[in-house]
Design a protein around this motif. Sequence first.
Motif, PDB file in Angstrom:
ATOM      1  N   ARG A 122      58.150 -33.925   7.180  1.00  0.00           N
ATOM      2  CA  ARG A 122      59.547 -34.371   7.059  1.00  0.00           C
ATOM      3  C   ARG A 122      60.545 -33.394   7.661  1.00  0.00           C
ATOM      4  O   ARG A 122      61.712 -33.411   7.355  1.00  0.00           O
ATOM      5  CB  ARG A 122      59.894 -34.635   5.598  1.00  0.00           C
ATOM      6  CG  ARG A 122      59.046 -35.701   4.960  1.00  0.00           C
ATOM      7  CD  ARG A 122      59.395 -35.873   3.526  1.00  0.00           C
ATOM      8  NE  ARG A 122      58.540 -36.886   2.936  1.00  0.00           N
ATOM      9  CZ  ARG A 122      58.610 -37.233   1.685  1.00  0.00           C
ATOM     10  NH1 ARG A 122      59.473 -36.681   0.882  1.00  0.00           N
ATOM     11  NH2 ARG A 122      57.802 -38.158   1.215  1.00  0.00           N
ATOM     12  N   LEU A 170      70.586 -36.638  12.607  1.00  0.00           N
ATOM     13  CA  LEU A 170      69.576 -37.027  11.612  1.00  0.00           C
ATOM     14  C   LEU A 170      69.526 -38.539  11.436  1.00  0.00           C
ATOM     15  O   LEU A 170      68.450 -39.130  11.380  1.00  0.00           O
ATOM     16  CB  LEU A 170      69.877 -36.373  10.264  1.00  0.00           C
ATOM     17  CG  LEU A 170      69.300 -34.988  10.019  1.00  0.00           C
ATOM     18  CD1 LEU A 170      69.823 -34.421   8.706  1.00  0.00           C
ATOM     19  CD2 LEU A 170      67.804 -34.992  10.039  1.00  0.00           C
ATOM     20  N   ARG A 176      66.227 -40.726  12.274  1.00  0.00           N
ATOM     21  CA  ARG A 176      65.554 -41.470  11.202  1.00  0.00           C
ATOM     22  C   ARG A 176      65.331 -42.933  11.571  1.00  0.00           C
ATOM     23  O   ARG A 176      64.438 -43.581  11.023  1.00  0.00           O
ATOM     24  CB  ARG A 176      66.375 -41.404   9.919  1.00  0.00           C
ATOM     25  CG  ARG A 176      66.252 -40.093   9.206  1.00  0.00           C
ATOM     26  CD  ARG A 176      67.034 -40.111   7.912  1.00  0.00           C
ATOM     27  NE  ARG A 176      67.049 -38.807   7.305  1.00  0.00           N
ATOM     28  CZ  ARG A 176      68.115 -38.240   6.782  1.00  0.00           C
ATOM     29  NH1 ARG A 176      69.273 -38.871   6.760  1.00  0.00           N
ATOM     30  NH2 ARG A 176      68.038 -37.038   6.254  1.00  0.00           N
ATOM     31  N   GLY A 219      61.231 -41.828  10.019  1.00  0.00           N
ATOM     32  CA  GLY A 219      62.022 -42.393   8.929  1.00  0.00           C
ATOM     33  C   GLY A 219      62.135 -41.488   7.718  1.00  0.00           C
ATOM     34  O   GLY A 219      63.084 -41.581   6.948  1.00  0.00           O
ATOM     35  N   GLU A 220      61.190 -40.581   7.527  1.00  0.00           N
ATOM     36  CA  GLU A 220      61.194 -39.677   6.377  1.00  0.00           C
ATOM     37  C   GLU A 220      61.815 -38.319   6.700  1.00  0.00           C
ATOM     38  O   GLU A 220      61.769 -37.404   5.878  1.00  0.00           O
ATOM     39  CB  GLU A 220      59.756 -39.461   5.888  1.00  0.00           C
ATOM     40  CG  GLU A 220      59.075 -40.722   5.404  1.00  0.00           C
ATOM     41  CD  GLU A 220      59.685 -41.241   4.115  1.00  0.00           C
ATOM     42  OE1 GLU A 220      59.985 -40.429   3.221  1.00  0.00           O
ATOM     43  OE2 GLU A 220      59.879 -42.462   4.017  1.00  0.00           O
ATOM     44  N   LEU A 221      62.404 -38.160   7.878  1.00  0.00           N
ATOM     45  CA  LEU A 221      62.974 -36.883   8.304  1.00  0.00           C
ATOM     46  C   LEU A 221      64.020 -36.395   7.306  1.00  0.00           C
ATOM     47  O   LEU A 221      64.946 -37.119   6.960  1.00  0.00           O
ATOM     48  CB  LEU A 221      63.606 -37.033   9.697  1.00  0.00           C
ATOM     49  CG  LEU A 221      64.317 -35.812  10.265  1.00  0.00           C
ATOM     50  CD1 LEU A 221      63.345 -34.660  10.461  1.00  0.00           C
ATOM     51  CD2 LEU A 221      64.981 -36.168  11.585  1.00  0.00           C
ATOM     52  N   ARG A 222      63.844 -35.148   6.830  1.00  0.00           N
ATOM     53  CA  ARG A 222      64.780 -34.566   5.868  1.00  0.00           C
ATOM     54  C   ARG A 222      65.652 -33.481   6.463  1.00  0.00           C
ATOM     55  O   ARG A 222      66.786 -33.306   6.047  1.00  0.00           O
ATOM     56  CB  ARG A 222      64.029 -33.972   4.685  1.00  0.00           C
ATOM     57  CG  ARG A 222      63.484 -34.987   3.757  1.00  0.00           C
ATOM     58  CD  ARG A 222      63.020 -34.319   2.499  1.00  0.00           C
ATOM     59  NE  ARG A 222      62.510 -35.321   1.582  1.00  0.00           N
ATOM     60  CZ  ARG A 222      61.931 -35.047   0.450  1.00  0.00           C
ATOM     61  NH1 ARG A 222      61.795 -33.803   0.071  1.00  0.00           N
ATOM     62  NH2 ARG A 222      61.480 -36.001  -0.315  1.00  0.00           N
TER      63      ARG A 222
END
Length: 147
Positions: free
Chosen positions: A48, A71, A75, A81-84
């Motif tokens: 992530r 971001l 995402r 899609g789970e990029l934090r």
Amino acid sequence: MQAIARILHYSLPKPPADLIFGPSLQAIWERCRPEELATLEPLFYCGRRLFVMVPGSAAAARLRQEGLDLLARLRAEPGLGELREIVTRRAGRQGPPNVAVKAAAPLRSALGARCFGSLAGMVDDPALKASLARLAVALAPDGSQRA
């Protein structure tokens, strides 16, 4: 051969399931980043987190300014899609990215080295025995495994 295939499957390091790097990540980065961030280079995405190489602190500050918008765009891409967070690494510095990706590899490699070392001891064919012994040494984290 099936025994060797099983040993390889369980003993060799495997990349994390969510690892993205190389041309695929470069293409996503090119689509999503603003023109002001053209000098930045994506290294890899894993856990992530997106690791990005920056040439200096000014570029890192610019990335922080663009952070939330970037971001959101990233995402929306498949696989991210789970990029934090986006983690920056300065060019020329060694550090956590190498450790983060390869942290589990030494244990699996040591196990693989021991397995191939013992397998080499049981094989009668000299060429296969030598190959397995070389593989055992190559898999050892410090290269010290002897068959």
